[in-house]
Design an enzyme around this catalytic site. Structure first.
Site, PDB file in Angstrom:
ATOM      1  N   LYS A 159      49.041  27.126  18.976  1.00 52.11           N
ATOM      2  CA  LYS A 159      48.619  26.252  17.868  1.00 52.11           C
ATOM      3  C   LYS A 159      49.486  24.999  17.873  1.00 52.11           C
ATOM      4  O   LYS A 159      50.718  25.095  17.791  1.00 52.11           O
ATOM      5  CB  LYS A 159      48.800  26.997  16.537  1.00 52.11           C
ATOM      6  CG  LYS A 159      48.578  26.156  15.285  1.00 52.11           C
ATOM      7  CD  LYS A 159      48.631  27.033  14.041  1.00 52.11           C
ATOM      8  CE  LYS A 159      48.409  26.269  12.758  1.00 52.11           C
ATOM      9  NZ  LYS A 159      49.620  25.610  12.246  1.00 52.11           N
ATOM     10  N   SER A 168      51.786  33.961   8.401  1.00 50.70           N
ATOM     11  CA  SER A 168      52.870  33.068   8.837  1.00 50.70           C
ATOM     12  C   SER A 168      54.117  33.881   9.119  1.00 50.70           C
ATOM     13  O   SER A 168      54.387  34.884   8.465  1.00 50.70           O
ATOM     14  CB  SER A 168      53.160  32.039   7.739  1.00 50.70           C
ATOM     15  OG  SER A 168      54.421  31.455   7.965  1.00 50.70           O
ATOM     16  N   THR A 178      53.156  28.571  17.293  1.00 54.06           N
ATOM     17  CA  THR A 178      53.065  27.185  16.838  1.00 54.06           C
ATOM     18  C   THR A 178      54.017  26.330  17.655  1.00 54.06           C
ATOM     19  O   THR A 178      55.215  26.606  17.725  1.00 54.06           O
ATOM     20  CB  THR A 178      53.409  27.100  15.342  1.00 54.06           C
ATOM     21  OG1 THR A 178      52.468  27.912  14.638  1.00 54.06           O
ATOM     22  CG2 THR A 178      53.312  25.678  14.824  1.00 54.06           C
ATOM     23  N   HIS A 232      49.276  20.242  12.238  1.00 55.05           N
ATOM     24  CA  HIS A 232      50.053  20.940  11.217  1.00 55.05           C
ATOM     25  C   HIS A 232      49.727  20.406   9.808  1.00 55.05           C
ATOM     26  O   HIS A 232      50.609  20.258   8.960  1.00 55.05           O
ATOM     27  CB  HIS A 232      51.551  20.807  11.503  1.00 55.05           C
ATOM     28  CG  HIS A 232      52.375  21.996  11.098  1.00 55.05           C
ATOM     29  ND1 HIS A 232      52.915  22.865  12.006  1.00 55.05           N
ATOM     30  CD2 HIS A 232      52.751  22.468   9.893  1.00 55.05           C
ATOM     31  CE1 HIS A 232      53.613  23.804  11.379  1.00 55.05           C
ATOM     32  NE2 HIS A 232      53.521  23.583  10.078  1.00 55.05           N
ATOM     33  N   TYR A 269      57.124  31.129  15.545  1.00 46.38           N
ATOM     34  CA  TYR A 269      57.751  29.982  16.183  1.00 46.38           C
ATOM     35  C   TYR A 269      58.580  30.538  17.338  1.00 46.38           C
ATOM     36  O   TYR A 269      58.997  31.695  17.309  1.00 46.38           O
ATOM     37  CB  TYR A 269      58.658  29.240  15.188  1.00 46.38           C
ATOM     38  CG  TYR A 269      57.901  28.543  14.081  1.00 46.38           C
ATOM     39  CD1 TYR A 269      57.179  27.386  14.342  1.00 46.38           C
ATOM     40  CD2 TYR A 269      57.929  29.031  12.778  1.00 46.38           C
ATOM     41  CE1 TYR A 269      56.484  26.732  13.331  1.00 46.38           C
ATOM     42  CE2 TYR A 269      57.240  28.379  11.755  1.00 46.38           C
ATOM     43  CZ  TYR A 269      56.521  27.229  12.033  1.00 46.38           C
ATOM     44  OH  TYR A 269      55.834  26.594  11.035  1.00 46.38           O
TER      45      TYR A 269
END
Ligand code: FMN
Length: 412
Positions: free
Chosen positions: A263, A117, A166, A287, A140
């Site tokens: 994603k 992440s 994402t 999510h 992100y």
């Protein structure tokens, strides 16, 4: 009769992901467990992610020789030992010291990729160096695009295999069970403060000696000295970019030379857009029910996405996978791989790297056993003829031969 899950601390005595979840619940303070567990608003989507699996039943074959069974397959040009990988979960260092390295090491030992992440507490270079194995990185799209460009440079230099963008978080979901634990942002209420004191093992493991773990991969984005959780949360809130569009994905495609994954897709039209802009794969995802409550589960849309876009890019998905049989239902519908969120986070929280390894081992063994019980010796032969959809709608109505890329055996 209420049946009891395993109630000790030995991760090797956990026999299911639910056992590990119960162990995680005992080891973690309430506010950490709620952070993992919670979905947004009424948690309708969180429940749907689990319920969908009971609407799909297996149609096993009998009297098939299943003495040898294979669950490995190709994904994005490389072999993976099992049809799943560890997906990105932010702030794993809060569950166990150096959580990101423990998860990555568990994945490497099992021959599956790990997705780090962006909101992680160990520098990406350290995760790659210490864990070995195949590491992907989730990002992100922040307002400060130069930060993303620099991060991509770092990722390239470190040997990150794929970037996972994402796209379902342009606005934060409302996770009320998480919010209830605080009197104001990042200040726990008294009940939770006392609860933390009742978990000395967790405190010694996570808080000692440096306090709350800090974010390690947001360096250039955060003002100097602001990498504390509080500083980062404020900055990240400001950095989320609601103006995000497919042009931004195109921009990233141009600057990132390796595999690029999006994603947060939940439908065939967006899957086709992703293919058009040159993305290598998508993760169908809501999510983990933490963003748009009321959204479909990835499983609900998987058949139509595979039919429309499966020949153009790799189709992965996540949400609610807790059993090997869940994973095989997705593979039979045409998925290339499944990402695990909470399943491996429960393992990590229950007992660090051995706990994460146990979660993987449980799922791997379940996949193997289910293949045997299905009368299917090779995962590449699994297709929709092994399934019957019991719920509303007819997502299985097209026979496998009419899908865009034919039966799963043709691609793996
Ligand atoms: C505790 C937690 C943290 C997460 N953090 C991230 C994150 O940093 N980035 C991201 O793209 N998704 C994140 N997710 C979503 C997961 O990648 C995944 O989509 C979801 O957990 C899948 O559902 P499952 O937990 O039911 O397997 C997080 C999920 C959880 C439970």
């Amino acid at each position: 009769m209420k049946r009891r899950l395993y109630s000790g601390r030995d991760v090797n005595r956990a026999h299911s992901i639910d056992d590990l979840r119960a162990m995680a619940r005992r080891r973690l303070p309430n506010f950490c467990f709620e952070y993992i567990e919670g979905g947004s608003e009424d948690e309708t989507t969180l429940r749907r992610n689990r319920d969908v699996f009971s609407e799909i039943a297996f149609l096993p074959r009998t009297l098939v020789n299943v003495e040898q069974r294979n669950q490995s397959r190709m994904l994005l040009g490389q072999r993976i030992a099992s049809p799943f990988m560890i997906g990105p979960t932010g702030y794993s260092g809060l569950m166990f010291r150096e959580g990101d390295v423990k998860l990555a090491s568990a994945a490497a030992a099992a021959g599956i990729p790990f997705v780090l992440s962006n909101v992680s507490t160990i520098a990406l270079e350290d995760v790659v160096r210490r864990a070995g194995g195949r590491v992907w990185m989730q990002v992100y799209m922040y307002r400060t695009r130069e930060f993303l460009a620099k991060l991509a440079e770092r990722a390239k230099a470190a040997g990150i295999e794929a970037l996972v963008v994402t796209t379902d978080s342009a606005v934060f979901g409302k996770r009320e069970w998480d919010l209830r634990n605080y009197i104001k942002p990042l200040m726990l209420d008294w009940r939770n403060k006392f609860d933390v004191l009742r978990h000395p093992g967790w405190m010694a493991n996570v808080l000692w000696p440096g306090g709350m773990p800090r974010f390690a991969n947001l360096g250039d984005l955060l003002p100097p000295g602001q990498n504390s959780v509080k500083g980062a949360t404020i900055t990240l809130g400001q950095q989320l970019d609601p103006s995000l569009s497919w042009d931004d994905i195109r921009w990233l495609r141009d600057l990132w030379p390796h595999k690029l994954i999006v994603k947060g897709v939940l439908g065939a039209a967006d899957a086709l857009r992703a293919a058009e802009v040159g993305v290598d794969g998508i993760v169908l995802s809501n999510h983990g029910g933490r963003q748009l409550d009321g959204a479909v589960s990835a499983m609900d849309v998987l058949p139509e996405v595979v039919d429309e876009a499966g020949g153009k890019l790799s189709v992965m998905l996540d949400g609610g996978f807790r059993r090997g049989s869940d994973i095989l239902k997705a593979v039979a519908l045409g998925a290339d791989a499944v990402l695990l969120g909470r399943a491996t986070t429960y393992g990590l929280s229950a007992g660090g790297q051995p706990g994460a390894e146990r979660a993987i081992q449980i799922l791997k063994t379940e996949v193997d056993r289910t293949l045997g019980l299905l009368g299917c010796s090779d995962i590449s032969a699994l297709d929709r003829s092994y399934l019957r959809w019991l719920g509303q709608g007819v997502p299985l109505s097209r026979p496998p031969a009419q899908t865009a890329r034919g039966p799963a055996s043709a691609v793996s």
